[in-house]
Design a protein around this motif. Structure first.
Motif, PDB file in Angstrom:
ATOM      1  N   GLY A  46       0.818  -1.207   0.000  1.00  0.00           N
ATOM      2  CA  GLY A  46       0.000   0.000   0.000  1.00  0.00           C
ATOM      3  C   GLY A  46       0.846   1.249   0.000  1.00  0.00           C
ATOM      4  O   GLY A  46       2.085   1.186  -0.018  1.00  0.00           O
ATOM      5  N   PRO A  47       0.212   2.413   0.048  1.00  0.00           N
ATOM      6  CA  PRO A  47       0.950   3.688  -0.017  1.00  0.00           C
ATOM      7  C   PRO A  47       1.897   3.909   1.156  1.00  0.00           C
ATOM      8  O   PRO A  47       2.804   4.744   1.054  1.00  0.00           O
ATOM      9  CB  PRO A  47      -0.171   4.740  -0.018  1.00  0.00           C
ATOM     10  CG  PRO A  47      -1.395   4.011  -0.427  1.00  0.00           C
ATOM     11  CD  PRO A  47      -1.232   2.615   0.059  1.00  0.00           C
ATOM     12  N   ASP A  48       1.677   3.178   2.263  1.00  0.00           N
ATOM     13  CA  ASP A  48       2.521   3.380   3.445  1.00  0.00           C
ATOM     14  C   ASP A  48       3.983   3.033   3.198  1.00  0.00           C
ATOM     15  O   ASP A  48       4.852   3.399   3.991  1.00  0.00           O
ATOM     16  CB  ASP A  48       1.986   2.544   4.617  1.00  0.00           C
ATOM     17  CG  ASP A  48       1.833   1.071   4.270  1.00  0.00           C
ATOM     18  OD1 ASP A  48       1.273   0.766   3.204  1.00  0.00           O
ATOM     19  OD2 ASP A  48       2.274   0.225   5.063  1.00  0.00           O
ATOM     20  N   ARG A  49       4.291   2.379   2.089  1.00  0.00           N
ATOM     21  CA  ARG A  49       5.683   1.988   1.802  1.00  0.00           C
ATOM     22  C   ARG A  49       6.379   2.929   0.823  1.00  0.00           C
ATOM     23  O   ARG A  49       7.502   2.654   0.400  1.00  0.00           O
ATOM     24  CB  ARG A  49       5.710   0.580   1.220  1.00  0.00           C
ATOM     25  CG  ARG A  49       5.078  -0.483   2.096  1.00  0.00           C
ATOM     26  CD  ARG A  49       5.562  -1.827   1.670  1.00  0.00           C
ATOM     27  NE  ARG A  49       4.755  -2.912   2.193  1.00  0.00           N
ATOM     28  CZ  ARG A  49       5.027  -4.184   2.013  1.00  0.00           C
ATOM     29  NH1 ARG A  49       6.084  -4.535   1.302  1.00  0.00           N
ATOM     30  NH2 ARG A  49       4.248  -5.119   2.500  1.00  0.00           N
ATOM     31  N   PHE A  50       5.731   4.020   0.465  1.00  0.00           N
ATOM     32  CA  PHE A  50       6.257   4.903  -0.580  1.00  0.00           C
ATOM     33  C   PHE A  50       6.190   6.355  -0.129  1.00  0.00           C
ATOM     34  O   PHE A  50       5.400   6.715   0.748  1.00  0.00           O
ATOM     35  CB  PHE A  50       5.423   4.749  -1.864  1.00  0.00           C
ATOM     36  CG  PHE A  50       5.440   3.372  -2.449  1.00  0.00           C
ATOM     37  CD1 PHE A  50       6.337   3.041  -3.457  1.00  0.00           C
ATOM     38  CD2 PHE A  50       4.552   2.402  -2.010  1.00  0.00           C
ATOM     39  CE1 PHE A  50       6.345   1.767  -4.001  1.00  0.00           C
ATOM     40  CE2 PHE A  50       4.564   1.120  -2.537  1.00  0.00           C
ATOM     41  CZ  PHE A  50       5.460   0.803  -3.537  1.00  0.00           C
ATOM     42  N   PRO A  51       7.004   7.207  -0.757  1.00  0.00           N
ATOM     43  CA  PRO A  51       6.752   8.645  -0.617  1.00  0.00           C
ATOM     44  C   PRO A  51       5.351   8.941  -1.159  1.00  0.00           C
ATOM     45  O   PRO A  51       4.933   8.349  -2.159  1.00  0.00           O
ATOM     46  CB  PRO A  51       7.832   9.284  -1.495  1.00  0.00           C
ATOM     47  CG  PRO A  51       8.877   8.234  -1.671  1.00  0.00           C
ATOM     48  CD  PRO A  51       8.162   6.915  -1.628  1.00  0.00           C
ATOM     49  N   LEU A  53       1.808  11.812  -1.651  1.00  0.00           N
ATOM     50  CA  LEU A  53       1.201  13.134  -1.699  1.00  0.00           C
ATOM     51  C   LEU A  53      -0.244  13.010  -1.230  1.00  0.00           C
ATOM     52  O   LEU A  53      -0.892  11.988  -1.484  1.00  0.00           O
ATOM     53  CB  LEU A  53       1.229  13.687  -3.131  1.00  0.00           C
ATOM     54  CG  LEU A  53       2.586  14.037  -3.726  1.00  0.00           C
ATOM     55  CD1 LEU A  53       2.425  14.403  -5.202  1.00  0.00           C
ATOM     56  CD2 LEU A  53       3.214  15.193  -2.956  1.00  0.00           C
ATOM     57  N   PRO A  54      -0.791  14.041  -0.579  1.00  0.00           N
ATOM     58  CA  PRO A  54      -2.190  13.970  -0.153  1.00  0.00           C
ATOM     59  C   PRO A  54      -3.135  14.073  -1.354  1.00  0.00           C
ATOM     60  O   PRO A  54      -2.866  14.788  -2.319  1.00  0.00           O
ATOM     61  CB  PRO A  54      -2.340  15.171   0.777  1.00  0.00           C
ATOM     62  CG  PRO A  54      -1.292  16.139   0.309  1.00  0.00           C
ATOM     63  CD  PRO A  54      -0.136  15.293  -0.167  1.00  0.00           C
ATOM     64  N   LEU A  65       3.854   8.193  -4.764  1.00  0.00           N
ATOM     65  CA  LEU A  65       4.475   9.065  -5.756  1.00  0.00           C
ATOM     66  C   LEU A  65       5.467   8.263  -6.596  1.00  0.00           C
ATOM     67  O   LEU A  65       6.433   7.708  -6.086  1.00  0.00           O
ATOM     68  CB  LEU A  65       5.192  10.219  -5.042  1.00  0.00           C
ATOM     69  CG  LEU A  65       5.865  11.277  -5.904  1.00  0.00           C
ATOM     70  CD1 LEU A  65       4.832  12.005  -6.754  1.00  0.00           C
ATOM     71  CD2 LEU A  65       6.609  12.278  -5.019  1.00  0.00           C
ATOM     72  N   ALA A  66       5.205   8.162  -7.913  1.00  0.00           N
ATOM     73  CA  ALA A  66       6.077   7.451  -8.862  1.00  0.00           C
ATOM     74  C   ALA A  66       6.523   6.095  -8.310  1.00  0.00           C
ATOM     75  O   ALA A  66       7.718   5.858  -8.089  1.00  0.00           O
ATOM     76  CB  ALA A  66       7.285   8.322  -9.211  1.00  0.00           C
ATOM     77  N   ALA A  94       0.513   1.142 -11.657  1.00  0.00           N
ATOM     78  CA  ALA A  94       1.892   0.654 -11.742  1.00  0.00           C
ATOM     79  C   ALA A  94       1.922  -0.874 -11.745  1.00  0.00           C
ATOM     80  O   ALA A  94       2.654  -1.488 -12.536  1.00  0.00           O
ATOM     81  CB  ALA A  94       2.711   1.205 -10.574  1.00  0.00           C
ATOM     82  N   MET A  95       1.127  -1.514 -10.883  1.00  0.00           N
ATOM     83  CA  MET A  95       1.112  -2.973 -10.841  1.00  0.00           C
ATOM     84  C   MET A  95       0.502  -3.547 -12.109  1.00  0.00           C
ATOM     85  O   MET A  95       0.948  -4.591 -12.616  1.00  0.00           O
ATOM     86  CB  MET A  95       0.338  -3.451  -9.612  1.00  0.00           C
ATOM     87  CG  MET A  95       0.503  -4.953  -9.358  1.00  0.00           C
ATOM     88  SD  MET A  95       2.221  -5.364  -8.942  1.00  0.00           S
ATOM     89  CE  MET A  95       2.427  -6.900  -9.853  1.00  0.00           C
TER      90      MET A  95
END
Length: 345
Positions: A46-51, A53-54, A65-66, A94-95
């Motif tokens: 999930g997003p918790d593993r990446f930089p 943006l809100p 982000l990217a 992306a997936m």
């Protein structure tokens, strides 16, 4: 992907994940726990593993982000033999691209009518967004959706390989006895009947349709979101409690006389089952979700006149509400999800 031998190694990629609070997260988290109990190894990215943006207008919802290059490394480290792409956000796209580049089959799920949400907030034509959604899901081996009504709508919009995938409810966590457990809150002493709504306080939930009704008794909103301040100013007689979870949320459902669900865009509505499991009848519009969960069963009322539905729901049998909710099982939901993964060997 590695060949499936014995328990599956299931990769779930979702833009909606903990610490977000919504139906998608609750569904996926519960299904993941059920699959682990069955012996599968499940990895959720999930997003918790990446930089991040809100999301505009929803600061609490963060978007990766990217993520593609870093996501590919995580995928390689896990070595899945089944892949599910749960959402149509940056991680989902992306997936999807990774799977296509590698010739992997995968399933998707349709949780949210984003075209309707975007139109409500930005006036972007729904036809543009629906075309993009159709393109996204067409790459998968099957699109899971929660109700027959939604499946029919998606098929009419040109979606192929739609797979039914219902939901469940925690019957131990949500039950009528919760009304006598935990600490009482001030709103419980308000004039009866109490009409309660729970969930994200945002424009797509159509809360204004509920708050503007001329109803006896009191109105209570459990939840929070970007519309809370504006709605609390506009409807000062209503009571906004903020987020509740666990025992406090269960008590709120069980203390209410009627649960009101004014949304016209939700694809299921887990809160409907949670309310019914608590013995509280439901009033809603006759739309996707309520049509499939409530239908003609004597556990609430559906009507284009939401006030009429609220008043009729007061007469519903609370024991029947609980019995109806017991027909929905998280174990069956997880098994259906697992079976669908066989579409992509």
């Amino acid at each position: 992907m590695t060949a499936a031998v014995g328990p599956l190694r299931i990769l779930v990629v979702s833009d909606a994940w903990i610490p977000q609070v919504n139906g998608v997260v609750r569904t996926m988290a519960t299904v993941v726990a059920e699959l682990a109990r069955l012996g599968d190894v499940v990895e959720v990215i999930g997003p918790d593993r990446f930089p991040t943006l809100p999301t505009p207008g929803y600061a609490e919802i963060r978007l990766a982000l990217a993520p593609k290059r870093r996501l590919a490394r995580m995928v390689d480290a896990f070595r899945p033999n089944a892949v599910h792409v749960a959402t149509e956000g940056p991680l989902g796209w992306a997936m999807r691209a990774i799977c296509q580049a590698r010739g992997w089959r995968f399933t998707t799920s349709f949780h949210t009518k984003f075209p309707d949400y975007l139109h409500a907030r930005t006036r972007i034509p729904k036809s543009w967004s629906w075309a993009l959604m159709r393109h996204f899901h067409a790459a998968g081996a099957g699109t899971l959706c929660a109700t027959p009504t939604l499946a029919a709508e998606l098929a009419a919009r040109g979606f192929a390989d739609v797979v039914p995938w219902s939901r469940g409810v925690d019957l131990a966590g949500f039950h009528p006895d919760a009304a006598r457990q935990g600490a009482a809150e001030a709103w419980e002493s308000l004039p009866r009947p109490i009409f309660l709504c729970a969930g994200r306080v945002a424009v797509e939930k159509n809360l204004e349709a509920f708050l503007a009704l001329d109803l006896p008794g009191s109105k209570v909103v459990v939840g929070d979101g970007p519309q809370r301040a504006a709605l609390s100013r506009r409807f000062p007689a209503a009571h906004f409690t903020g987020w509740r979870e666990g025992a406090a949320l269960a008590r709120a459902y069980a203390q209410a006389d009627v649960f009101v669900f004014p949304s016209r865009t939700d694809t299921f509505g887990l809160v409907l089952l949670e309310s019914l499991a608590s013995g509280t009848p439901v009033a809603a519009f006759p739309v996707t979700g309520p049509l499939d969960i409530i239908g003609a069963h004597p556990v609430g009322a559906l009507d284009e006149d939401l006030r009429a539905a609220c008043l009729r729901a007061l007469n519903a049998d609370r024991a029947a509400c609980r019995a109806h909710a017991a027909r929905f099982s998280w174990a069956a939901c997880a098994q259906r999800f697992r079976d669908s993964l066989m579409l992509c060997p």
